[in-house]
Scaffold this motif. Sequence first.
Motif, PDB file in Angstrom:
ATOM      1  N   HIS A  17       0.838  -1.204   0.000  1.00 48.17           N
ATOM      2  CA  HIS A  17       0.000   0.000   0.000  1.00 48.17           C
ATOM      3  C   HIS A  17       0.871   1.251   0.000  1.00 48.17           C
ATOM      4  CE1 HIS A  17      -4.247  -1.415   1.075  1.00 48.17           C
ATOM      5  NE2 HIS A  17      -3.556  -2.504   0.855  1.00 48.17           N
ATOM      6  N   ALA A  18       1.852   1.290   0.918  1.00 48.14           N
ATOM      7  CA  ALA A  18       2.698   2.483   1.053  1.00 48.14           C
ATOM      8  C   ALA A  18       3.485   2.737  -0.238  1.00 48.14           C
ATOM      9  CB  ALA A  18       3.640   2.326   2.241  1.00 48.14           C
ATOM     10  N   GLU A  19       4.002   1.662  -0.852  1.00 51.36           N
ATOM     11  CA  GLU A  19       4.715   1.812  -2.131  1.00 51.36           C
ATOM     12  C   GLU A  19       3.776   2.381  -3.193  1.00 51.36           C
ATOM     13  OE1 GLU A  19       6.145  -2.138  -2.937  1.00 51.36           O
ATOM     14  OE2 GLU A  19       7.674  -2.018  -1.364  1.00 51.36           O
ATOM     15  N   GLY A  20       2.533   1.889  -3.210  1.00 51.70           N
ATOM     16  CA  GLY A  20       1.548   2.366  -4.175  1.00 51.70           C
ATOM     17  C   GLY A  20       1.194   3.834  -3.955  1.00 51.70           C
ATOM     18  N   TRP A  21       0.942   4.189  -2.678  1.00 53.26           N
ATOM     19  CA  TRP A  21       0.539   5.569  -2.376  1.00 53.26           C
ATOM     20  C   TRP A  21       1.612   6.570  -2.807  1.00 53.26           C
ATOM     21  CZ3 TRP A  21      -4.215   6.223  -2.282  1.00 53.26           C
ATOM     22  CH2 TRP A  21      -5.104   5.430  -1.548  1.00 53.26           C
ATOM     23  N   ARG A 125      -8.418  -7.799  -9.781  1.00 56.73           N
ATOM     24  CA  ARG A 125      -8.945  -7.481 -11.118  1.00 56.73           C
ATOM     25  C   ARG A 125      -8.158  -6.341 -11.777  1.00 56.73           C
ATOM     26  NH1 ARG A 125     -14.673  -4.998 -11.332  1.00 56.73           N
ATOM     27  NH2 ARG A 125     -15.405  -6.643  -9.944  1.00 56.73           N
ATOM     28  N   TRP A 126      -7.298  -5.650 -11.026  1.00 60.36           N
ATOM     29  CA  TRP A 126      -6.460  -4.580 -11.576  1.00 60.36           C
ATOM     30  C   TRP A 126      -5.108  -5.089 -12.067  1.00 60.36           C
ATOM     31  CZ3 TRP A 126      -8.198   0.178 -12.760  1.00 60.36           C
ATOM     32  CH2 TRP A 126      -9.474   0.494 -12.282  1.00 60.36           C
ATOM     33  N   GLN A 127      -4.874  -6.399 -11.955  1.00 64.45           N
ATOM     34  CA  GLN A 127      -3.665  -6.953 -12.576  1.00 64.45           C
ATOM     35  C   GLN A 127      -3.804  -6.768 -14.089  1.00 64.45           C
ATOM     36  OE1 GLN A 127      -3.007 -10.936 -10.942  1.00 64.45           O
ATOM     37  NE2 GLN A 127      -3.438 -10.165  -8.888  1.00 64.45           N
ATOM     38  N   PRO A 128      -2.749  -6.306 -14.756  1.00 65.23           N
ATOM     39  CA  PRO A 128      -2.888  -5.850 -16.146  1.00 65.23           C
ATOM     40  C   PRO A 128      -3.349  -6.941 -17.111  1.00 65.23           C
ATOM     41  CG  PRO A 128      -0.568  -5.906 -15.480  1.00 65.23           C
ATOM     42  CD  PRO A 128      -1.378  -6.100 -14.235  1.00 65.23           C
ATOM     43  N   VAL A 242       3.676 -15.003 -10.426  1.00 65.05           N
ATOM     44  CA  VAL A 242       2.983 -13.738 -10.178  1.00 65.05           C
ATOM     45  C   VAL A 242       1.459 -13.868 -10.242  1.00 65.05           C
ATOM     46  CG1 VAL A 242       3.146 -12.896 -12.584  1.00 65.05           C
ATOM     47  CG2 VAL A 242       3.003 -11.262 -10.701  1.00 65.05           C
ATOM     48  N   ALA A 243       0.938 -14.663 -11.184  1.00 64.01           N
ATOM     49  CA  ALA A 243      -0.522 -14.740 -11.352  1.00 64.01           C
ATOM     50  C   ALA A 243      -1.146 -15.944 -10.638  1.00 64.01           C
ATOM     51  CB  ALA A 243      -0.878 -14.758 -12.835  1.00 64.01           C
ATOM     52  N   GLY A 284       6.241  -3.028  -8.844  1.00 64.24           N
ATOM     53  CA  GLY A 284       5.009  -3.013  -8.046  1.00 64.24           C
ATOM     54  C   GLY A 284       4.455  -4.409  -7.819  1.00 64.24           C
ATOM     55  N   TYR A 285       3.381  -4.485  -7.033  1.00 69.52           N
ATOM     56  CA  TYR A 285       2.762  -5.761  -6.652  1.00 69.52           C
ATOM     57  C   TYR A 285       1.927  -6.316  -7.808  1.00 69.52           C
ATOM     58  CZ  TYR A 285      -0.296  -9.014  -4.108  1.00 69.52           C
ATOM     59  OH  TYR A 285      -0.986 -10.130  -3.690  1.00 69.52           O
ATOM     60  N   LYS A 286       2.270  -7.529  -8.267  1.00 68.77           N
ATOM     61  CA  LYS A 286       1.474  -8.233  -9.289  1.00 68.77           C
ATOM     62  C   LYS A 286       1.049  -7.321 -10.445  1.00 68.77           C
ATOM     63  CE  LYS A 286      -0.169 -11.944  -6.267  1.00 68.77           C
ATOM     64  NZ  LYS A 286       0.787 -12.917  -6.782  1.00 68.77           N
ATOM     65  N   GLY A 287       2.044  -6.854 -11.199  1.00 74.55           N
ATOM     66  CA  GLY A 287       1.729  -5.995 -12.342  1.00 74.55           C
ATOM     67  C   GLY A 287       1.289  -4.607 -11.929  1.00 74.55           C
ATOM     68  N   ASP A 288       1.727  -4.177 -10.744  1.00 75.40           N
ATOM     69  CA  ASP A 288       1.423  -2.833 -10.217  1.00 75.40           C
ATOM     70  C   ASP A 288      -0.076  -2.653  -9.960  1.00 75.40           C
ATOM     71  OD1 ASP A 288       2.618  -0.582  -9.214  1.00 75.40           O
ATOM     72  OD2 ASP A 288       2.588   0.539 -11.093  1.00 75.40           O
ATOM     73  N   SER A 289      -0.731  -3.742  -9.557  1.00 77.60           N
ATOM     74  CA  SER A 289      -2.192  -3.710  -9.398  1.00 77.60           C
ATOM     75  C   SER A 289      -2.637  -2.935  -8.161  1.00 77.60           C
ATOM     76  CB  SER A 289      -2.746  -5.135  -9.347  1.00 77.60           C
ATOM     77  OG  SER A 289      -2.118  -5.882  -8.316  1.00 77.60           O
ATOM     78  N   VAL A 290      -1.818  -2.913  -7.104  1.00 79.76           N
ATOM     79  CA  VAL A 290      -2.186  -2.142  -5.909  1.00 79.76           C
ATOM     80  C   VAL A 290      -2.246  -0.653  -6.255  1.00 79.76           C
ATOM     81  CG1 VAL A 290      -1.395  -1.389  -3.616  1.00 79.76           C
ATOM     82  CG2 VAL A 290      -1.415  -3.820  -4.192  1.00 79.76           C
ATOM     83  N   ARG A 291      -1.188  -0.160  -6.917  1.00 80.50           N
ATOM     84  CA  ARG A 291      -1.177   1.250  -7.305  1.00 80.50           C
ATOM     85  C   ARG A 291      -2.328   1.550  -8.269  1.00 80.50           C
ATOM     86  NH1 ARG A 291      -0.914   3.997 -11.273  1.00 80.50           N
ATOM     87  NH2 ARG A 291      -0.355   2.181 -12.535  1.00 80.50           N
TER      88      ARG A 291
END
Length: 341
Positions: A17-21, A125-128, A242-243, A284-291
């Motif tokens: 979360h912190a990395e994404g924020w 669902r936000w994984q690219p 990753v997936a 980022g986390y799993k294809g930058d999905s958190v961000r």
Amino acid sequence: PMKKGVMAGAGFFARFHAEGWAQVEGARIAAIADPEVEKARTFAREFGIAKVYGDTASMLMVERPDFLDIVTGPETHRGLVELAAKQGVDVICQKPMAPEWSDCVAMVGACEAAGRRLLIHENWRWQPWYREVRRLVEEGVLGWVFHVGFRMRTGDGRGAEPYEVQPYFRKMPRLLIYETLVHFLDTFRYLGGEVESVSCRTARVNPVIAGEDCALIELEFASGAQGLIDANRISGPKPPPVAFGELRVEGDKGMVRMTPEGRLWLTVYGEEEREHEFDRPEEGYKGDSVRAFQQHAVDCLASGAACESEGREYLKSVAAMLACYRSAESGARVRIAEVMG
């Protein structure tokens, strides 16, 4: 204007979360709270968060933030959501939403009554690769989709000390569906539309844990499509890819399959299968999905637009998850509408 956020929880997943924020436009994190204050201090230093609190209530009183990002255990979620609603603060809350259906409904009700937003942090669902599969479905490349299938295999549940990264998993009475497959149920709704009913079988392969680590879920979509989730945390690689496994979405014109690495292979019937290239962020986390989710959430809070996982909407994913347990316990097929009452 910049949204001022605060975080509750400085545990394992809070790092993502912190990395994404730090990358999100339009929001910043001003403070973090955790009962283990030393842990929170170390966390705040690492991520450049200015203030640290031992409890969320005092943090909300002093900071008066625009939103609270909850990254604590699910059993604490209802209390924190109700606290934030009382203080007039919007909430972004990690999944699982809460242990009981009544808690989840109460959380939605508390925020609606206070005129506040409750957004559930559902990043899967936000994984690219899933965004791209959805785009292919919407463009009609696959035709009418009649099958969505996922085979999940990880190996982090093996041995005498499984789930080393999140050891509290060992004691959870409900594990695989509650903690992990709810992500897939939500993603199936994203790719195939609403789920009408499920039939589910569960098993515990590793005797050292309290919950289930193996499940077969057969789904019926409102569209008439069929779904299958075949999952365990025993027989796959460790660390997991990753997936977490392989997806297949099959239509009457074509099909797409996703590899455990998040690569897509497309078949238009009558032609050879070929790799389908698309933009896959490596960081980022799993294809930058958190961000990606956080950016969506902040944009929705700013504009007033509906979030893909608005609390009331996400109740459908919670209901699908609870229907799986009800089916496993009763041996019967369970309609999602029955759980939602």
